[in-house]
Design a protein around this motif. Structure first.
Motif, PDB file in Angstrom:
ATOM      1  N   ARG A   6       0.807  -1.091  -0.124  1.00 43.80           N
ATOM      2  CA  ARG A   6      -0.036  -0.199  -0.178  1.00 43.80           C
ATOM      3  C   ARG A   6       0.836   1.372  -0.172  1.00 43.80           C
ATOM      4  N   LEU A   7       0.301   2.186  -0.297  1.00 42.12           N
ATOM      5  CA  LEU A   7       1.127   3.452  -0.527  1.00 42.12           C
ATOM      6  C   LEU A   7       0.688   4.640   0.727  1.00 42.12           C
ATOM      7  N   ALA A   8       1.735   5.391   0.915  1.00 46.02           N
ATOM      8  CA  ALA A   8       1.624   6.291   2.115  1.00 46.02           C
ATOM      9  C   ALA A   8       1.425   7.856   1.450  1.00 46.02           C
ATOM     10  N   TRP A   9       1.126   7.860   0.235  1.00 51.67           N
ATOM     11  CA  TRP A   9       0.775   8.997  -0.511  1.00 51.67           C
ATOM     12  C   TRP A   9      -0.360   8.820  -1.720  1.00 51.67           C
ATOM     13  N   ARG A  10      -0.873  10.131  -2.037  1.00 57.64           N
ATOM     14  CA  ARG A  10      -2.040   9.890  -2.965  1.00 57.64           C
ATOM     15  C   ARG A  10      -1.452   9.942  -4.257  1.00 57.64           C
ATOM     16  N   ALA A  11      -2.095   8.961  -4.948  1.00 59.97           N
ATOM     17  CA  ALA A  11      -1.664   8.993  -6.489  1.00 59.97           C
ATOM     18  C   ALA A  11      -2.358   9.899  -7.238  1.00 59.97           C
ATOM     19  N   ARG A  12      -1.696  10.348  -8.440  1.00 60.54           N
ATOM     20  CA  ARG A  12      -2.117  10.976  -9.525  1.00 60.54           C
ATOM     21  C   ARG A  12      -2.558  10.302 -10.385  1.00 60.54           C
ATOM     22  N   SER A  13      -4.134   9.744 -10.980  1.00 63.86           N
ATOM     23  CA  SER A  13      -4.188   8.549 -11.948  1.00 63.86           C
ATOM     24  C   SER A  13      -5.763   9.012 -12.180  1.00 63.86           C
ATOM     25  N   VAL A  14      -6.039   8.672 -13.437  1.00 65.99           N
ATOM     26  CA  VAL A  14      -7.328   8.636 -13.984  1.00 65.99           C
ATOM     27  C   VAL A  14      -8.042   7.254 -14.289  1.00 65.99           C
ATOM     28  N   GLN A  15      -7.143   6.459 -14.096  1.00 68.35           N
ATOM     29  CA  GLN A  15      -7.302   5.047 -14.182  1.00 68.35           C
ATOM     30  C   GLN A  15      -7.834   4.295 -13.020  1.00 68.35           C
ATOM     31  N   PRO A  16      -9.022   3.765 -13.038  1.00 69.89           N
ATOM     32  CA  PRO A  16      -9.576   3.092 -11.747  1.00 69.89           C
ATOM     33  C   PRO A  16      -8.636   2.094 -11.355  1.00 69.89           C
ATOM     34  N   GLY A  17      -8.423   2.092  -9.894  1.00 69.98           N
ATOM     35  CA  GLY A  17      -7.607   1.237  -9.033  1.00 69.98           C
ATOM     36  C   GLY A  17      -8.108   1.071  -7.630  1.00 69.98           C
ATOM     37  N   SER A  18      -6.907   0.615  -7.023  1.00 74.08           N
ATOM     38  CA  SER A  18      -7.241   0.629  -5.398  1.00 74.08           C
ATOM     39  C   SER A  18      -6.679   1.462  -4.505  1.00 74.08           C
ATOM     40  N   HIS A  19      -5.830   2.402  -5.131  1.00 76.31           N
ATOM     41  CA  HIS A  19      -5.195   3.517  -4.281  1.00 76.31           C
ATOM     42  C   HIS A  19      -5.912   4.776  -4.271  1.00 76.31           C
ATOM     43  N   ALA A  20      -5.779   5.518  -3.043  1.00 76.92           N
ATOM     44  CA  ALA A  20      -6.178   6.885  -3.119  1.00 76.92           C
ATOM     45  C   ALA A  20      -5.636   7.744  -3.734  1.00 76.92           C
ATOM     46  N   THR A  21      -6.277   8.780  -4.412  1.00 80.49           N
ATOM     47  CA  THR A  21      -6.009   9.770  -5.251  1.00 80.49           C
ATOM     48  C   THR A  21      -6.403  11.055  -4.570  1.00 80.49           C
ATOM     49  N   ARG A  22      -6.208  12.021  -5.452  1.00 77.73           N
ATOM     50  CA  ARG A  22      -6.618  13.350  -4.944  1.00 77.73           C
ATOM     51  C   ARG A  22      -7.893  14.002  -6.011  1.00 77.73           C
ATOM     52  N   THR A  23      -8.277  12.837  -6.738  1.00 74.82           N
ATOM     53  CA  THR A  23      -9.338  13.448  -7.599  1.00 74.82           C
ATOM     54  C   THR A  23     -10.655  13.091  -6.784  1.00 74.82           C
ATOM     55  N   SER A  24     -11.447  14.069  -7.006  1.00 70.62           N
ATOM     56  CA  SER A  24     -12.843  13.953  -6.241  1.00 70.62           C
ATOM     57  C   SER A  24     -13.950  12.973  -7.061  1.00 70.62           C
ATOM     58  N   GLY A  25     -14.669  12.477  -6.455  1.00 72.96           N
ATOM     59  CA  GLY A  25     -15.578  11.422  -6.807  1.00 72.96           C
ATOM     60  C   GLY A  25     -15.468   9.903  -5.964  1.00 72.96           C
ATOM     61  N   GLY A  26     -16.036   9.157  -6.536  1.00 71.96           N
ATOM     62  CA  GLY A  26     -16.289   7.954  -5.849  1.00 71.96           C
ATOM     63  C   GLY A  26     -16.809   7.679  -4.609  1.00 71.96           C
ATOM     64  N   SER A  27     -16.879   6.604  -3.915  1.00 74.52           N
ATOM     65  CA  SER A  27     -17.588   6.459  -2.761  1.00 74.52           C
ATOM     66  C   SER A  27     -16.860   5.760  -1.494  1.00 74.52           C
ATOM     67  N   VAL A  86     -22.738  18.185   1.903  1.00 68.12           N
ATOM     68  CA  VAL A  86     -22.740  16.758   1.384  1.00 68.12           C
ATOM     69  C   VAL A  86     -21.416  16.268   1.821  1.00 68.12           C
ATOM     70  N   ARG A  87     -21.523  14.872   1.728  1.00 69.08           N
ATOM     71  CA  ARG A  87     -20.300  14.148   2.021  1.00 69.08           C
ATOM     72  C   ARG A  87     -19.336  14.058   0.625  1.00 69.08           C
ATOM     73  N   ALA A  88     -18.190  14.229   0.522  1.00 69.78           N
ATOM     74  CA  ALA A  88     -17.320  14.353  -0.560  1.00 69.78           C
ATOM     75  C   ALA A  88     -16.297  13.185  -0.397  1.00 69.78           C
ATOM     76  N   TYR A  89     -16.002  12.722  -1.380  1.00 64.25           N
ATOM     77  CA  TYR A  89     -14.895  11.513  -1.610  1.00 64.25           C
ATOM     78  C   TYR A  89     -13.777  11.893  -2.589  1.00 64.25           C
ATOM     79  N   HIS A  90     -12.895  11.008  -2.552  1.00 62.98           N
ATOM     80  CA  HIS A  90     -11.834  10.840  -3.181  1.00 62.98           C
ATOM     81  C   HIS A  90     -11.890   9.743  -4.301  1.00 62.98           C
ATOM     82  N   GLU A  91     -11.435   9.767  -5.343  1.00 67.61           N
ATOM     83  CA  GLU A  91     -11.670   8.573  -6.446  1.00 67.61           C
ATOM     84  C   GLU A  91     -10.459   7.613  -5.894  1.00 67.61           C
ATOM     85  N   ARG A  92     -10.605   6.034  -6.394  1.00 60.75           N
ATOM     86  CA  ARG A  92      -9.514   5.461  -6.021  1.00 60.75           C
ATOM     87  C   ARG A  92      -8.971   5.158  -7.556  1.00 60.75           C
TER      88      ARG A  92
END
Length: 283
Positions: A8-29, A62-68
């Motif tokens: 697992r990562l200790a940082w947030r990824a920069r990615s538009v490809q769906p995956g399992s890591h936390a990112t800084r992109t808004s969205g998801g659930s 509203v509740r906000a989430y980051h994409e994975r």
């Protein structure tokens, strides 16, 4: 069959490809990031009444989430002559096993796997661009097990390996016996400073631990091809073992100074569960 480990990562990824890591992109659930005004994220299904009542000034929240997302995972390989050493194990075999395990684990985790290999030059014949394709672990293993034994080579191209990597931060396994001079090691680690680097150190107990205390031995420097006769005795064996203990401390210090993860030492055999523990504890 390649064995899977977990990371697992200790940082947030920069990615538009769906995956399992936390990112800084808004969205998801799945990755909750906090509450935001309704007008910033107009999704009626995520209205939170308690947060709205606490808000000042009063407004719907509203509740906000980051994409994975997915990341690129690379194995960078040292193909210098010392990596052909065979004693209680075979370093080339260990390297192939570990690299295939990384490729298989990456694929299972939904990430892209890439491979960069270096001796005195970047080995384009072994290069693998990051991909999600099935079978990459088997292909990589077969490639590495069929590398011809070349003349004495160093690993002077290691600092250039970064030119083959994506610019986005990636997880990088740097696999070597780390019998590198300090300048080359520093240049290599510094060149990879923007990535999350996992140093993987391959040693063989026959190099320093399982040595007879008495008798003549013929030794060869695989990097230079030079031979030398040594008369083994307890004092010399003690110095050899001490030099490896010092070298281990130097590798840890160099990695710490460069800001990488702690090195993972592999001696004689690859323990996939130990690598999982190492990766999860370091995160």
């Amino acid at each position: 069959m390649s064995r899977e480990f977990y990371y697992r990562l200790a940082w947030r990824a920069r990615s538009v490809q769906p995956g399992s890591h936390a990112t800084r992109t808004s969205g998801g659930s799945a990755d909750f990031r906090g509450y935001v005004p309704f007008l910033e994220n107009p999704n009626p299904r995520r209205i939170d009444l308690r947060a709205s009542l606490r808000a000042f000034p009063k407004q719907l929240m509203v509740r906000a989430y980051h994409e994975r997302g997915a990341i690129a995972v690379y194995a960078i390989l040292d193909l210098s002559a010392s990596m052909r050493f065979s004693g209680n194990s075979n370093k080339a075999q260990l390297m192939a096993d570990i690299t295939a395990s990384i490729a298989w684990s990456t694929q299972r985790n939904g990430d892209a796997f890439g491979l960069v290999a270096c001796d005195d030059a970047l080995r384009n014949d072994l290069f693998e661009a990051p991909s999600y394709r099935r079978g990459v672990a088997d292909d990589v293993y077969e490639k590495l097990m069929n590398i011809p034994n070349l003349a004495q080579m160093s690993a002077s191209a290691l600092p250039s390996a970064v030119t083959q990597l994506r610019s986005k931060r990636s997880l990088v396994f740097l696999i070597s016996d780390y019998h590198l001079d300090e300048r080359l090691l520093k240049e290599t680690l510094d060149s990879l400073s923007t990535h999350d680097v996992v140093p993987v150190v391959l040693w063989d107990s026959a190099e320093y631990r399982d040595i007879p205390e008495w008798g003549w031995a013929r030794v060869r420097d695989l990097e230079t091809g030079g031979d030398q006769s040594l008369f083994l005795r307890p004092s010399l064996v003690k110095r050899i073992k001490a030099s490896y203990a010092i070298r281990r401390a130097e590798i840890v210090a160099s990695c710490s100074l460069a800001g990488t993860r702690l090195p993972f030492f592999v001696e004689d055999h690859f323990d996939v569960e130990a690598l999982t523990r190492h990766m999860l504890e370091a995160s």
